[in-house]
Structure formats: C-alpha cells, structure tokens
Motif scaffolding. Structure first.
Motif, short mmCIF file in Angstrom:
data_model
loop_
_atom_site.label_atom_id
_atom_site.label_comp_id
_atom_site.label_asym_id
_atom_site.label_seq_id
_atom_site.Cartn_x
_atom_site.Cartn_y
_atom_site.Cartn_z
N SER A 362 11.70 32.64 51.82
CA SER A 362 12.16 32.45 50.44
C SER A 362 13.01 33.66 50.05
O SER A 362 12.54 34.79 50.06
N LEU A 363 14.30 33.38 49.71
CA LEU A 363 15.25 34.46 49.49
C LEU A 363 16.01 34.27 48.18
O LEU A 363 17.18 33.86 48.17
N PRO A 364 15.38 34.57 47.05
CA PRO A 364 16.10 34.48 45.77
C PRO A 364 16.72 35.83 45.37
O PRO A 364 16.04 36.85 45.34
N HIS A 365 18.03 35.81 45.09
CA HIS A 365 18.73 37.04 44.68
C HIS A 365 19.45 36.76 43.36
O HIS A 365 20.32 35.88 43.29
N ALA A 366 19.11 37.51 42.32
CA ALA A 366 19.76 37.40 41.01
C ALA A 366 20.25 38.78 40.60
O ALA A 366 19.43 39.70 40.44
N THR A 367 21.56 38.94 40.44
CA THR A 367 22.11 40.28 40.18
C THR A 367 23.20 40.24 39.13
O THR A 367 23.95 39.26 39.01
N ILE A 368 23.30 41.34 38.38
CA ILE A 368 24.41 41.61 37.47
C ILE A 368 24.94 43.00 37.83
O ILE A 368 24.18 43.97 37.81
N ASP A 369 26.22 43.08 38.17
CA ASP A 369 26.84 44.34 38.56
C ASP A 369 28.04 44.60 37.66
O ASP A 369 29.01 43.83 37.66
N ILE A 370 27.99 45.70 36.91
CA ILE A 370 29.08 46.09 36.01
C ILE A 370 29.66 47.39 36.56
O ILE A 370 29.04 48.44 36.47
N THR A 371 30.85 47.31 37.12
CA THR A 371 31.41 48.44 37.86
C THR A 371 32.89 48.61 37.54
O THR A 371 33.47 47.87 36.76
N GLY A 372 33.48 49.64 38.18
CA GLY A 372 34.93 49.82 38.14
C GLY A 372 35.50 50.16 36.78
O GLY A 372 36.64 49.80 36.50
N GLY A 373 34.73 50.83 35.93
CA GLY A 373 35.24 51.17 34.60
C GLY A 373 35.28 49.99 33.64
O GLY A 373 36.07 49.99 32.69
N SER A 374 34.44 49.02 33.87
CA SER A 374 34.37 47.87 32.97
C SER A 374 33.86 48.29 31.59
O SER A 374 33.08 49.24 31.46
N THR A 375 34.29 47.54 30.56
CA THR A 375 33.88 47.83 29.19
C THR A 375 33.41 46.56 28.51
O THR A 375 34.11 45.54 28.53
N ILE A 376 32.21 46.60 27.93
CA ILE A 376 31.70 45.50 27.13
C ILE A 376 31.48 46.02 25.72
O ILE A 376 30.73 46.98 25.50
N THR A 377 32.14 45.38 24.74
CA THR A 377 32.06 45.80 23.34
C THR A 377 31.60 44.63 22.49
O THR A 377 32.15 43.52 22.59
N THR A 378 30.57 44.87 21.67
CA THR A 378 30.07 43.82 20.79
C THR A 378 29.90 44.37 19.37
O THR A 378 29.57 45.55 19.18
N THR A 379 30.13 43.50 18.39
CA THR A 379 29.76 43.84 17.01
C THR A 379 28.32 43.44 16.73
O THR A 379 27.72 43.89 15.76
N GLY A 380 27.77 42.58 17.58
CA GLY A 380 26.39 42.15 17.45
C GLY A 380 25.57 42.58 18.64
O GLY A 380 25.52 43.77 18.99
N ASP A 381 24.91 41.63 19.32
CA ASP A 381 23.96 41.94 20.38
C ASP A 381 24.60 41.79 21.76
O ASP A 381 25.52 41.00 21.98
N LEU A 382 24.03 42.54 22.71
CA LEU A 382 24.36 42.41 24.12
C LEU A 382 23.05 42.20 24.88
O LEU A 382 22.11 42.99 24.75
N SER A 383 23.01 41.13 25.68
CA SER A 383 21.81 40.80 26.45
C SER A 383 22.18 40.63 27.91
O SER A 383 23.09 39.86 28.25
N LEU A 384 21.46 41.34 28.78
CA LEU A 384 21.64 41.23 30.23
C LEU A 384 20.29 40.83 30.83
O LEU A 384 19.31 41.58 30.71
#
Length: 461
Positions: A362-384
C-alpha cells in the motif's frame, strides 16, 4: 499497258488501305473506351475501398458548450488519439485545432461561437473518448501512473469577458505565454491592471493532470468595490470508480493491482481570482466502485469476495499519488485552499490446502510543495491540507472446509505486507505566504492494516 496495270494496282492498294483503316480505327476507339472504363473502375474502387480511418477529433456543440469526441480506428491504439488545441481569436471567436496550426471556428446551429459579444454567460469544454478494449484500460492505468498522457487539451489565449468557463480532459496544459481571462474588460486592454466594467466569470479545470505555466485571471482591482471577481477551481481527480476517469478495475486472481495518479503543477504561473481552490484526489482504494447495483449495501461483501484467491499465491498492490506543486508561481485571492488526498487499499485473502502466500503493498503519497520563490497572498484564509490513507488486509489461511479438516498432515501459510505512506506540506526558504487572516496547515496520515497467517493440520480428523 504497264501504266494501266500500275494504276489498277495503286487503286487496289488504296482500297485495301481504306478498308484497313476502317477495320482498325474502331479497334483503337474501343481500346480508348476500354482504358477510360478501367480508369473509372479504379476510381470507383478507390472510393469503395475499406480504408483505415485515422484518429480524429469531432466537436459536438450545444448551447452550453462543446464536447470533443476523440476516436481512433482499428490498427491504432489509444495512444494515437489526437490532442486538442483551443483559443479565441482577436474578435473573440472560439477556435480549435488538432495540431496547433490549422485552427477552425467552432459553430452552433450555423453561428460561430463568440465569447466576446455576450452570447454566452457560461461555456463548457470537455474531451471524451470511448474505450475499445482491455488494452485501453492498461494504457489508462499507465496514464494514472504518470506515464505518457493519452490526450491533452492545450489552451491558448482565451478572452471571455464575464463568461464562466469550465474545461475537463485527461490532461490540461496552459503554456507559459498563455492567458486565460474572464475579466470584464476590453480585449485589447492590459488584463492585469485595467479596471473591470462588470463581474468576472468563474474558471474551473478538471483533469487527472493539470499543468499551468501561464496566467489565469478572474480578479478585479483592489480599489473596485462594485464588481465581483470570479472563483478559480483546479480539480485533479483520478479514481477507479469515478466515471470522469473512464476506468473501472475488476480484480483478477491471483493479482490485484490498482494505481492512480493526480497532479497539479503551477510553474511560473500567475493565478489571480477571488476564492482559489486546488483539490487533488488520487483514490486507488476501491476496486469495485462506491456503489454497485445494490446501492452499496453489499460492498464490503463484494470487496471481500473479490479479494479471495484460491491458488497458492496472492498479491494486492495499491498505489495512489496526489501532488500539488508550485515553482516560481504567484497565487493571489481572497481565500486560498490546497487539498491533496491519496487513498490506497490492498486486500488479499489466500485460501489453500497445503501452502499459501499472501503479499500486500500500500503506497499512498499526498504532497504539497511550494518552491522556487513562489508567493501566495490572501486577504482571507489560507489552508494547506494533505492526507494519505493506507488500508490493508492481507491474509494467508488454511481452507477450513472439505479434506483440509480430515486428511491434511501439513500446512504452511505466509502473509506479508508493506506500506510506504507519505503525507507532507513543504515551503522552501525562498517562497512566501502572506495571509490576511487564518493560516491552517494540516498534514495527516492514517493506517488501518491487518496481516494474518493461519495454519492448521488435521490429518487425524
């Protein structure tokens, strides 16, 4: 006298020539006519010949959008399916091509589709194909494993002021120099900085693999308190029981293999909108589907029966990969949500008289990768959020009916299981999260494993 003889001979010769010409002239005409008939027959045979049709793209338009039917003929494979290229021209007419060069206008009821003139409030684009056999399913499995894509939807520049757009395919690609714009602005204006004259349309993508290198724009300016920005939703879903995946796997003894692959990549992309959602779901956990003809009431029994192997060896392998990647990307909105879910389920029960081996992976892989100078901007909420779910039931056991309970003098059973679960959310040092309200990072992993080896010998009855 000699002269008279010569004259008579010449007259006779002349008559013979004339008769010869009369005899052979029709013959030449007949030959010419025969040749003409042969040429005509050949042309007719060419028309009637059973030619092999090449893979083709057929658009079917409606008042709601267009569905591209992808087909291929015998002698080809599913990998011969053509790609679809889509764009709007300078006047807003929606155009398509199967090679990115020879574009044609899409039309509905004789009228070319125009996304500039207010004819449409929403427009849906989808790619469909009909599987021709089991070999297609193998290729689909390879696609879900991250191998060569079956068919891609390449999006060029699309301007659709105030129009809600949705796209669904096996793989969607937005190139680095491409802008998908639903802002209510003049088509010739700067799509980043021009003030809106109305509400933006919403934008949604749905495909097991989504690759965005360009710009997705549904925003309004910060100073605009009148007009509404549009939501942006990217959904990558690869499940064995979802009809959008065009695939249902039925277990085969003694090996059950299920693999799914779902991925969203933003590379150098600019994504500006209201609420921005990226939802990636890779579900290899159910070989039968969520519900059968019984409405789901007998699903546990169906799964158990499907997992049984009556030969000496059984293998269950379940692999699910869900990934969200940002590399040098800019994401800006009110609320931003990233969710990656991977579910794997390996089940195998081996029943035997003398010897049994049951193996499970059983091989489940769930990933979030934020790299390379990425920018996330919100006026409200951010959920990862990431969640990797691993289920296994691997059983090797003696058959407890028939001669096994009376004559068997030896019994050997081996059960082994292996799980590699990965659930992670990572942020590189060069990347930035600028959150106006709440930041939530939720990384989960769950295991529910059962591995059993049961042996018994009842030779004495």
């Amino acid at each position: 006298a000699a002269s008279d003889v010569y004259k008579r001979q010449m007259a006779i010769w002349s008559q013979l020539r004339s008769r010869s010409s009369q005899v052979f002239r029709p013959t030449r005409a007949v030959k010419q006519e025969r040749r003409a008939r042969i040429r005509k027959r050949r042309r007719l045979l060419e028309v009637l010949e059973d030619r092999r049709l090449l893979a083709q793209v057929t658009p079917g338009t409606s008042s709601e959008g267009v569905e591209f039917q992808l087909t291929y003929d015998s002698g080809e494979t599913i990998l011969d399916l053509l790609d679809v290229h889509l764009r709007t021209d300078a006047d807003g007419f929606l155009q398509y091509s199967d090679d990115g060069t020879d574009y044609q206008n899409l039309s509905f009821e004789g009228v070319d589709v125009n996304l500039h003139d207010g004819s449409y409030d929403s427009y849906d684009v989808s790619l469909k194909y009909q599987a021709n056999g089991s070999s297609d399913l193998v290729q689909v499995l390879q696609n879900f494993g991250g191998a060569k894509s079956i068919s891609k939807l390449f999006l060029g520049d699309i301007d659709a002021p105030g129009v809600e757009l949705s796209f669904s395919a096996f793989e969607i690609n937005v190139g680095a120099d491409v802008t998908i714009n639903t802002r209510a602005i003049d088509p010739d204006a700067d799509p980043l900085t021009t003030a809106s004259s109305g509400d933006s349309g919403e934008l949604s993508f749905s495909a097991p693999a989504i690759d965005i290198d360009g710009r997705l724009l549904t925003h309004v300016l910060d100073t605009d308190s009148v007009n509404q920005a549009g939501d942006i939703t990217l959904t990558a879903k690869a499940t064995l029981d979802d009809i959008s995946s065009s695939l249902i796997i039925v277990p085969s003894q003694p090996f059950d293999v299920s693999t799914t692959y779902a991925d969203v990549q933003l590379t150098g992309a600019t994504v500006l909108g209201r609420d921005i959602t990226i939802d990636v779901d890779s579900d290899a956990s159910d070989l039968f589907g969520d519900e059968g003809s019984d409405g789901g009431a007998l699903e546990p029994l169906e799964e158990w029966l499907g997992s049984i192997s009556l030969v000496a060896v059984g293998l269950a392998w379940s692999n699910a990969t869900a990934n969200i990647g940002l590399d040098g990307a800019t994401v800006q909105g009110r609320n931003v949500s990233f969710d990656a879910l991977a579910s794997a389920d390996a089940e195998k029960t081996v029943l035997t008289v003398d010897f049994a081996i049951a193996l499970g992976l059983s091989l489940p892989h769930a990933t979030i990768d934020i790299t390379g100078g990425s920018t996330i901007t919100t006026t409200g909420d951010l959920s990862l959020t990431t969640n990797a779910d691993s289920d296994m039931s691997i059983i090797a056991t003696q058959n407890l009916i028939g001669t096994s309970t009376t004559t068997e003098k030896k019994n050997v059973t081996i059960a082994a299981s292996y799980s590699n679960l990965l659930s992670s959310a990572s942020l590189s040092a060069s990347s930035t999260l600028d959150v106006g309200n709440n930041l939530t990072v939720d990384v989960n992993g769950t295991r529910e494993h059962n591995t059993q080896s049961n042996a018994a010998a009842y030779g004495d009855g």
